[in-house]
Structure formats: C-alpha cells, structure tokens
Enzyme design. Sequence first.
Site, PDB file in Angstrom:
ATOM      1  N   ARG A 188       0.823  -1.223   0.000  1.00 47.74           N
ATOM      2  CA  ARG A 188       0.000   0.000   0.000  1.00 47.74           C
ATOM      3  C   ARG A 188       0.852   1.266   0.000  1.00 47.74           C
ATOM      4  O   ARG A 188       0.323   2.361  -0.130  1.00 47.74           O
ATOM      5  CB  ARG A 188      -0.917  -0.004   1.214  1.00 47.74           C
ATOM      6  N   CYS A 189       2.156   1.123   0.156  1.00 50.74           N
ATOM      7  CA  CYS A 189       3.063   2.266   0.252  1.00 50.74           C
ATOM      8  C   CYS A 189       3.748   2.526  -1.093  1.00 50.74           C
ATOM      9  O   CYS A 189       4.364   1.630  -1.665  1.00 50.74           O
ATOM     10  CB  CYS A 189       4.111   1.983   1.333  1.00 50.74           C
ATOM     11  N   SER A 190       3.656   3.749  -1.579  1.00 45.76           N
ATOM     12  CA  SER A 190       4.246   4.083  -2.891  1.00 45.76           C
ATOM     13  C   SER A 190       5.768   3.938  -2.879  1.00 45.76           C
ATOM     14  O   SER A 190       6.357   3.460  -3.856  1.00 45.76           O
ATOM     15  CB  SER A 190       3.847   5.495  -3.326  1.00 45.76           C
TER      16      SER A 190
END
Length: 113
Positions: free
Chosen positions: A9-11
């Site tokens: 979920r983390c870019s």
Amino acid sequence: MIKIYHNPRCSKSREGLSILEESGKEFEIIDYMKTHVSENELNELIKKLNINPIDLVRKNEEIWKQNFKDKKLTDKKIVKAMADNPKLIERPIVMNENKAVIGRPPVLIKDIL
C-alpha cells in the site's frame, strides 16, 4: 538472498520493489503487514541498518502518536511496539547478506545491490 520488507500500500515500497525487479537479481518479498516480523528479526534488521530502534519507527502514524509518542521507552519496548504494530515500521527495508538499507528515497536500495 536479498529480502525486501514490503508494504504494497506504500508508494515508496512499490518503487523499491520496482528497483529490485529491474535489477534482475533474485529476491524474497516479505509483506510484513501479513507476515509477522518478530522482535528478533527487527533487532537483526536494526543491527544491519546500524541505527537505533527509534530510527525505524514511522513517528507520524496515529498508533505512535496516540500510544507511544510522549512516553519514555527503552529500545526493547520500541522494538516490541513495532512487532505488535507493523504499521510503525519504516519502509521499504532491503537486506542483502550483512547489509540493509531503508529505501527512503528508494534509490538508496541500489547501494546494496
């Protein structure tokens, strides 16, 4: 074996994963939001990163602000907080044998490949 401690979920974590994929090297993905990371594993990572436990904490997370921010915590309690609340772990972390790096910015990952 190269390992990436990854949160999909983390870019920044996704960028780090792309760097590993482009490297053509074999690696293992550890989705630490689904797979429990033990206190021992965290201590090993902290040692390889050559940092203090507090430096691995995402201090802007609500969990940290509400439960830990203004408390005097030992290194052991900080590691336990991260093991119990994996959202607090900075990401991505890439480990290659005896070296590790926090991929912030993700380009730092190239230094240990």
